[in-house]
Structures are given as C-alpha cells and as structure tokens.
Design a protein around this motif. Structure first.
Motif, mmCIF file in Angstrom:
data_model
loop_
_atom_site.group_PDB
_atom_site.id
_atom_site.type_symbol
_atom_site.label_atom_id
_atom_site.label_comp_id
_atom_site.label_asym_id
_atom_site.label_seq_id
_atom_site.Cartn_x
_atom_site.Cartn_y
_atom_site.Cartn_z
ATOM 1 N N ASP A 421 41.300 47.545 31.018
ATOM 2 C CA ASP A 421 40.069 46.710 30.464
ATOM 3 C C ASP A 421 39.723 46.039 31.593
ATOM 4 O O ASP A 421 38.346 46.045 31.994
ATOM 5 C CB ASP A 421 40.666 45.679 29.308
ATOM 6 N N HIS A 422 40.513 45.443 32.403
ATOM 7 C CA HIS A 422 40.092 44.503 33.681
ATOM 8 C C HIS A 422 39.582 45.429 34.921
ATOM 9 O O HIS A 422 38.217 45.014 35.174
ATOM 10 C CB HIS A 422 41.328 43.620 34.306
ATOM 11 N N GLU A 423 40.155 46.552 35.076
ATOM 12 C CA GLU A 423 39.515 47.269 36.256
ATOM 13 C C GLU A 423 38.259 48.084 35.722
ATOM 14 O O GLU A 423 37.404 48.044 36.716
ATOM 15 C CB GLU A 423 40.658 48.338 36.477
ATOM 16 N N THR A 424 38.151 48.325 34.667
ATOM 17 C CA THR A 424 36.672 48.828 34.025
ATOM 18 C C THR A 424 35.523 47.817 34.143
ATOM 19 O O THR A 424 34.649 48.075 34.426
ATOM 20 C CB THR A 424 37.130 49.413 32.633
ATOM 21 N N GLY A 425 36.057 46.540 34.093
ATOM 22 C CA GLY A 425 35.248 45.311 34.082
ATOM 23 C C GLY A 425 34.756 45.156 35.367
ATOM 24 O O GLY A 425 33.349 44.887 35.571
ATOM 25 N N HIS A 426 35.465 45.656 36.301
ATOM 26 C CA HIS A 426 34.720 45.644 37.923
ATOM 27 C C HIS A 426 33.638 46.554 37.967
ATOM 28 O O HIS A 426 33.171 46.490 39.273
ATOM 29 C CB HIS A 426 35.929 46.000 38.794
ATOM 30 N N GLN A 427 33.432 47.490 37.108
ATOM 31 C CA GLN A 427 32.399 48.533 37.487
ATOM 32 C C GLN A 427 30.878 47.631 37.232
ATOM 33 O O GLN A 427 29.966 48.190 37.843
ATOM 34 C CB GLN A 427 32.471 49.680 36.274
ATOM 35 N N ASP A 444 33.434 37.721 41.201
ATOM 36 C CA ASP A 444 33.824 39.196 40.886
ATOM 37 C C ASP A 444 35.141 39.005 40.012
ATOM 38 O O ASP A 444 35.020 39.290 38.648
ATOM 39 C CB ASP A 444 34.234 39.727 42.156
ATOM 40 N N GLU A 445 36.283 38.750 40.298
ATOM 41 C CA GLU A 445 37.382 38.553 39.505
ATOM 42 C C GLU A 445 37.345 37.539 38.627
ATOM 43 O O GLU A 445 37.796 37.644 37.441
ATOM 44 C CB GLU A 445 38.624 38.029 40.507
ATOM 45 N N GLY A 446 36.548 36.548 38.755
ATOM 46 C CA GLY A 446 36.384 35.020 37.816
ATOM 47 C C GLY A 446 35.553 35.619 36.728
ATOM 48 O O GLY A 446 35.866 35.367 35.592
ATOM 49 N N PHE A 447 34.279 36.385 37.003
ATOM 50 C CA PHE A 447 33.669 36.616 36.047
ATOM 51 C C PHE A 447 34.290 37.743 35.195
ATOM 52 O O PHE A 447 34.326 37.749 33.960
ATOM 53 C CB PHE A 447 32.154 37.160 36.504
ATOM 54 N N ASN A 448 35.296 38.563 35.778
ATOM 55 C CA ASN A 448 35.643 39.659 35.314
ATOM 56 C C ASN A 448 36.909 39.090 34.160
ATOM 57 O O ASN A 448 36.951 39.351 33.062
ATOM 58 C CB ASN A 448 36.454 40.579 36.329
ATOM 59 N N GLN A 449 37.552 37.985 34.600
ATOM 60 C CA GLN A 449 38.578 37.466 33.825
ATOM 61 C C GLN A 449 37.984 37.050 32.529
ATOM 62 O O GLN A 449 38.557 36.897 31.385
ATOM 63 C CB GLN A 449 39.277 36.221 34.693
ATOM 64 N N THR A 500 40.301 32.263 42.975
ATOM 65 C CA THR A 500 39.381 33.509 42.536
ATOM 66 C C THR A 500 39.659 34.230 41.260
ATOM 67 O O THR A 500 38.289 34.521 40.941
ATOM 68 C CB THR A 500 40.127 34.608 43.850
ATOM 69 N N TYR A 501 40.563 34.082 40.752
ATOM 70 C CA TYR A 501 40.618 34.606 39.177
ATOM 71 C C TYR A 501 40.417 33.382 38.058
ATOM 72 O O TYR A 501 39.680 33.660 37.289
ATOM 73 C CB TYR A 501 41.902 35.289 39.131
ATOM 74 N N ALA A 502 41.315 32.585 38.150
ATOM 75 C CA ALA A 502 41.394 31.767 36.861
ATOM 76 C C ALA A 502 40.557 30.597 36.721
ATOM 77 O O ALA A 502 40.360 30.355 35.512
ATOM 78 C CB ALA A 502 42.834 31.293 37.180
#
Ligand SMILES: [Zn+2]
Length: 693
Positions: A421-427, A444-449, A500-502
């Motif tokens: 799910d997460h890696e697909t979100g990076h598309q 990138d990572e933050g919006f994805n989370q 970056t992520y949280a």
C-alpha cells in the motif's frame, strides 16, 4: 496592527468581542510565566531560491507553476547487459538533455548513486553490506566529443589557473555519488545536447540477500538493480544544479523524460521493470502471451509463468540470451528486476476515468505466501489513491521480489504485500508529483504516510480517524534532536524518520481540525493534479493550499514547517455568572490554534439558546469555535464567553478532536479531573477518546 484588530473584530462578531482581551497582558499565573507577550509569526520565510523564482516568474504566490515555469527533460536510451557470474551490469546510454531553461548550461552534474557502494564516499546511517568498485564510467561524450577520462580532474573548471584560458571538456568526481562535467561549449538555452556514457557496475549482495535497502541481488540468481545507471542531476529554477550527495537515507530529485531500455539477460530469466514491454513476441512464450491477453478481463489473479515453467523455452522464449525492450513515456527513473526462477502472476486495477491497468507480480517460488494478497492490496491502493488524488497516470504497476522489500520507482515497487500500500502510494509522490525528496522528504514520505491512514481505513470499511494525531505532536515538540521540516532531509540526523515520515500526518491532522479533513484532501487533490509531472517546492504547496482552502494559513505552515513549537492549550479557569460562562483558555506554546470547545449540557433545564459560533452535535452537546486570530495580538489567555441561556453546563473540553499539539491534554477538561491522571495515555493519543461526542 490596526488592520489586524479590525479584521479580528469582524471575524469574531459581538459574541466574542467581550471575550477578547483588548491588549496583551502580562501573565502571572499558569505553569509558564511569560512576562512578554508571545510574538506570533504570520508569514512564511522566503529564501533566496524562492525569491529568485518569483522574480523570474517561474513560480508565484498562486502556488501554481508561474507563467515562465520550465523544467529540463531528459530522454534516455539505454542498452544494458547482465552477467550473473560476475554480478555485473555493463551498459551504454545516450541522454538527450533538453535544456528548456532560459540559461546556458556551462557544466553538467551527474548522479552516480552506485558509488555509495565504494566504502570511501560519504554515507548516511544506512550502510550497504557489500562494498564494490562503484559505478565505473569508461566513456563520456558530449555532443560527440569524448571526455578525456585519463586527464587530471578539472577542479570544476573555474577559478583555477588562467581565467581567460579556454574551458576544456573535463570530468571530475566520477568516483563520488555526484560527478561533474565542465563543458568546452555551453549548452545553449532552449537547445538539446546529447550525452553518451559507457559504464559498468557490480550489484552488491548482502548476508542472506539483505543488509541494505539497496542490496541488489540474491547470490547470482536474482538481481534487483536500482539507481543503476548514470543519471543527469536536476537543474531547476530554484538552485540550478542539485549537487546534494546521495547518502543513502534521503531519496531523489530526478528529471522527467522518456526511457527506451534494452536489457540483455540469460534465456529463461524473466525481466520486469518500469514501462511497457515492447517485444513480448521475442522474449515470452506463446503460452505466456496468451495468458497476458486475459489479465484485464477480471480481478482474478492469474499465472503468466508458473513455478513448473523454468528455463529457456519454458519460462521465456528459447535462446541463450534474450533482450527485453521496455519504453516509458514520462517517468523520473527506471528500475528493473530479473531472476532465474521468477514466478509471474498478474491481475488488474480499474482506474476511474481510465479503465483497467495490469498489476504484475514477480517473485521466487519460496515467497509465494508473501504475495498471496499482494495483488488485491495493490489494486485497492491504485484504485483508492486514484480517487483520492488523481487517476493513476501509468500504464501498469509491477511488484518485484528481491532483497529490497520496501522501495519505489516509477511503475515498479520492490515490495511484497507487506509494504504494497505504502510503496504504491509513491506512484503519486514523487513519481507523478516530482518533489525534491532529498531536501523535502515530507512532501513525499510524509504525504504518503497520511494517505496510507486513509487507505487502511477504506480497506477496513471504516471512516478514517485522524483525531489525536495533531495533538500527539505536543509530546515530541521540544526535543533538541528534532530538525525542522524545512531542513534538508540529508541533514535531519537521528530524527530523520520523524521529520521525513511521521510529522506530516500530524500536521495534516491539525489542518483537518481547522478546515475539515475532506477539505484538506480536496485541496491536495487539486495540488497533485496541478503539479503532475512537474516539480513543486514547499512554497508552491503552501500557497496552493492557502488558495484552494480560501484561507491565509501562513501562520500554520510557519510553525509546522519552520519550527518545532506546539500549542500547549489548557483550560485555566471557568466562571459562571447568570447565563454566561467564561472559559479562560491558555496557550503556553508558541504555535497558535483556533479555540475549539466542546460544551456538554445537563440533560434538562432551560432551552439551549443558539450561539453564532456554535453548532449543536447532539441534544446536549455543542462545539464552539473561535478563529486563530484571537491570539494574533500576542496574548496567552483568551476569555471564551459562552452564552447558551440558562441551561447548566456539565463539562467543557478544549480541542475535543485532539488536533492541536499539546504537551499535556489532561488539563483540557473542566471540571478538572481529580485523582491520578495519565496525561499522555496511549488511548487518548490514538484519538479514541477524541471527537465531538
Ligand atoms: Zn516511502
């Protein structure tokens, strides 16, 4: 100041007027004794790079690409040959560099990420298990003129020796992750240059096939090459050439363009990758081609090449070596994988407004259990995120098995079902919206989370709950290790993951607490569509969101992106006289927030009168809101006046949605809790006790 107070009065109306302190007063009570009013910043800093872009008209305060917006395009033609016995890829490539900028390019910066595998270059905390000789460049030519690779480095080609000496074509730093070519003849504005490079690189392994997310092979039977060819660095209107080193943790900032890639591997080895296979009749069996023809017909997961089909003539067309040809029209990278014994299965996702696209999965037979649900998870992600942001823009998605099980590239995720799910979100970010991840990983990572929370709820069939997230930041705020989100992610130190992520989901939780979660998502969807296949900066995001939401939220962006401050709200006191109740709300942090009170009434008594800034959310519960502006004069306390008639109030809660960063939410309630309290109980931090009712 006058203008602000006038605006404040008209926003607040008569009800709040009398609750509003006319001037900042020194505070003498409460846990923090600030004798000066707090200075609330209401705009975002503009750095020299964004000012330059404003001056040039490439970007502006609409948050949309400016009238003079430009970006380079790089079109790659690559021929690569994998030799499993030496674990080496040998390649030649030609890059058409379309200099769409208004400036001539006097140098070229190359990204040579595989040099991170040399032990002697700067590296971040994530260290590869195996060292190699890195990216060995054997030939470079610019517009047909070869660079003398044996010559002494040019030292950047400037500031040395005779300044009037003619520049010569020269290379430097080819053993680092960032290399440079100084050009004898500049690449003129609005012209195209051709760069030819020949190279080879050994793919690093690791213990048990692991050791680093860029571990790229399992023995000599599976290869998962990423960042595997020399790339042109980004040249943009903000900073010119992006010379940030590739250190390992922070990711990329790449040009968009077309890829035409031929990959030569042993017969029997299946190849997957970015783009669309152009020569199935040359590399696949007739049986596999026939099965592929049915992938888009249903949601069923079908086998293209089974476990029992292996070797030339069985898993692939016959032949000692086969050349797999892929093209991709508009992507910012190209990744691939190949294995001696991949199983290949496929299903589809149905993209709204577009129709079905294939989802491919290639994995080794012993990992079948890790791919049992991978197809449906990737389908849900593709369909859900297409609706949330913008339709999936690519013609396929492939999940590739291998030592790296959590990385993303265009149309390709190195992932099993675990991170699907997460890696697909990076598309969407950064493959579609090409943000600078090396600097602003949160875009990138933050919006994805954030979107992963929404996707997970949708997959469960429940409404997403973003309550609690914004408030929880108050417990982290003040940590001396925390870098602000505007620091380059390469410099984020040991709180890189948090930065970056949280943190972005916490920020977007608070934003939802101000404008509503659906509004946040609508605005971000418009942002994603507007910046598709372009390169927004944080300022573009900020100004775009302000416009899309119809609000000046610069104060919000300033505190979240440039500082590590929190709100730290509390109810200091409550006094009732007649029909009026005055709630003394305090903010001990530097970040302001709207004042949101949940007011619960006794079940019986005089009728509950309406208040202009209140809405009833049940027979005996009201949510009352004052805008953030009540703090802009610098006060730390605000008298919120409730006048609902004579009905007795049983309880008042500040920030009932738990959206505003708060070190200690236990002081947000009245009457004050007696007995032992657990201010940061995990239940409250998850938002279970947060909400209107
Ligand atoms: Zn990610």
């Amino acid at each position: 100041m006058i203008r602000r107070i006038a605006l404040l009065l008209c926003l607040l109306g008569p009800i709040a007027l009398d609750g509003h302190q006319a001037s900042p007063a020194p505070d003498t009570h409460g846990p923090v004794n600030h004798t000066v009013p707090r200075a609330i910043r209401r705009d975002v800093p503009l750095t020299n790079s964004i000012r330059r872009a404003f001056d040039a008209g490439t970007r502006d305060t609409t948050g949309r690409p400016g009238p003079n917006y430009w970006q380079l395009q790089t079109d790659y033609t690559i021929e690569a040959r994998l030799d499993p016995s030496s674990q080496t890829i040998t390649g030649t490539e030609s890059i058409a560099v379309h200099n769409n900028s208004p400036q001539e390019l006097t140098e070229i910066v190359l990204r040579l990420d595989h040099n991170i595998f040399r032990g002697v270059v700067p590296r971040g905390t994530s260290v590869p298990a195996e060292n190699t000789d890195g990216m060995i460049v054997t030939r470079i030519a610019v517009n047909g003129e070869a660079v003398d690779l044996a010559a002494q480095p040019a030292g950047g080609g400037r500031g040395r020796g005779d300044a009037n000496a003619p520049k010569r074509l020269a290379a430097s730093g080819l053993d680092q992750t960032v290399g440079r070519l100084t050009l004898a003849n500049a690449i003129a504005a609005k012209s195209t240059a051709t760069l030819e490079i020949a190279w080879h690189t050994k793919l690093p392994g690791g213990p048990n096939g692991r050791g680093h997310r860029m571990t790229q092979r399992i023995d000599d039977t599976l290869f998962q090459p990423t960042q595997w060819f020399p790339r042109l660095a980004k040249f943009d209107d903000l900073r010119g050439w992006d010379t940030s080193l590739y250190l390992g943790p922070a990711e990329f900032y790449n040009n968009f363009g077309r890829f035409d890639v031929r990959i030569d591997v042993p017969g029997g080895w299946i190849v997957s990758g970015t783009g669309v296979l152009q020569n199935p009749q040359e590399v696949l069996t007739e049986k596999a081609r026939e099965r592929l023809a049915h992938v888009l017909e249903s949601d069923e997961v079908i086998t293209i090449v089974g476990e029992d089909e292996s070797g030339p003539g069985q898993s692939t067309a016959p032949g000692d070596r086969l050349v797999w040809h892929f093209t991709a029209d508009m992507v910012n990278d190209f990744a691939w994988a190949t294995a001696k014994n991949y199983v290949w299965r496929a299903t589809r996702a149905t993209i709204p407004g577009k129709g079905p696209v294939p989802i491919h999965m290639v994995y080794v037979p012993s990992h079948a259990n890790l791919y049992a649900n991978a197809g449906p998870i990737a389908r849900h992600a593709l369909e859900f995120y297409s609706k949330l942001w913008a339709p999936y823009p690519f013609p396929q998605l492939t999940m590739q098995d291998g030592p790296s099980a959590g990385m993303e590239y265009p149309m390709v995720i190195n992932s099993n079902q675990g991170a699907a799910d997460h890696e697909t979100g990076h598309q969407w970010w950064p493959m579609m919206v090409g943000t600078n991840e090396t600097w602003y990983g949160w875009m990138d990572e933050g919006f994805n989370q954030y979107m992963n929370i929404l996707s997970a709820a949708d997959a469960r069939g429940t409404a997403p709950n973003l309550n609690g997230l914004g408030q929880s930041y108050g417990r982290i705020s003040g940590d001396e290790n925390e870098p602000s989100m505007m620091w380059a992610a390469n410099n984020a130190g040991n709180m890189y993951s948090f930065q970056t992520y949280a943190k972005a989901p916490l920020m977007l939780s608070m934003l939802g607490g101000i404008v509503g979660d659906a509004e946040v998502q609508r605005a971000m969807s418009e942002y994603a569509k507007t910046w598709s296949f372009k390169h927004p900066s944080p300022w573009d995001f900020i100004f775009f969101m302000d416009r899309a939401l119809g609000r000046d939220l610069e104060w919000f962006w300033y505190y979240w992106l440039w500082t590590t401050e929190s709100v730290d709200g509390s109810i200091a006191d409550v006094k009732t006289s007649g029909s009026r109740t005055i709630v003394m709300v305090r903010q001990d942090g530097q970040m302001p927030s709207p004042v949101v009170l949940k007011v619960q009434f006794e079940p019986s008594g005089p009728a509950i009168k309406p208040m202009a800034n209140a809405k009833m959310v049940g027979d005996t519960t009201a949510i009352v809101t004052w805008p953030v502006d009540v703090w802009f004069i610098g006060n730390r306390t605000f008298q919120a006046t409730l006048d609902f008639g004579g009905r007795a109030i049983s309880a008042i809660t500040l920030d009932p949605g738990c959206r505003f960063p708060d070190r200690d939410p236990s002081d947000n309630v009245w009457p004050k809790k007696t007995g032992p309290t657990t201010p940061s109980s995990s239940a409250r931090s998850r938002g279970e006790t947060c909400g209107a009712e």
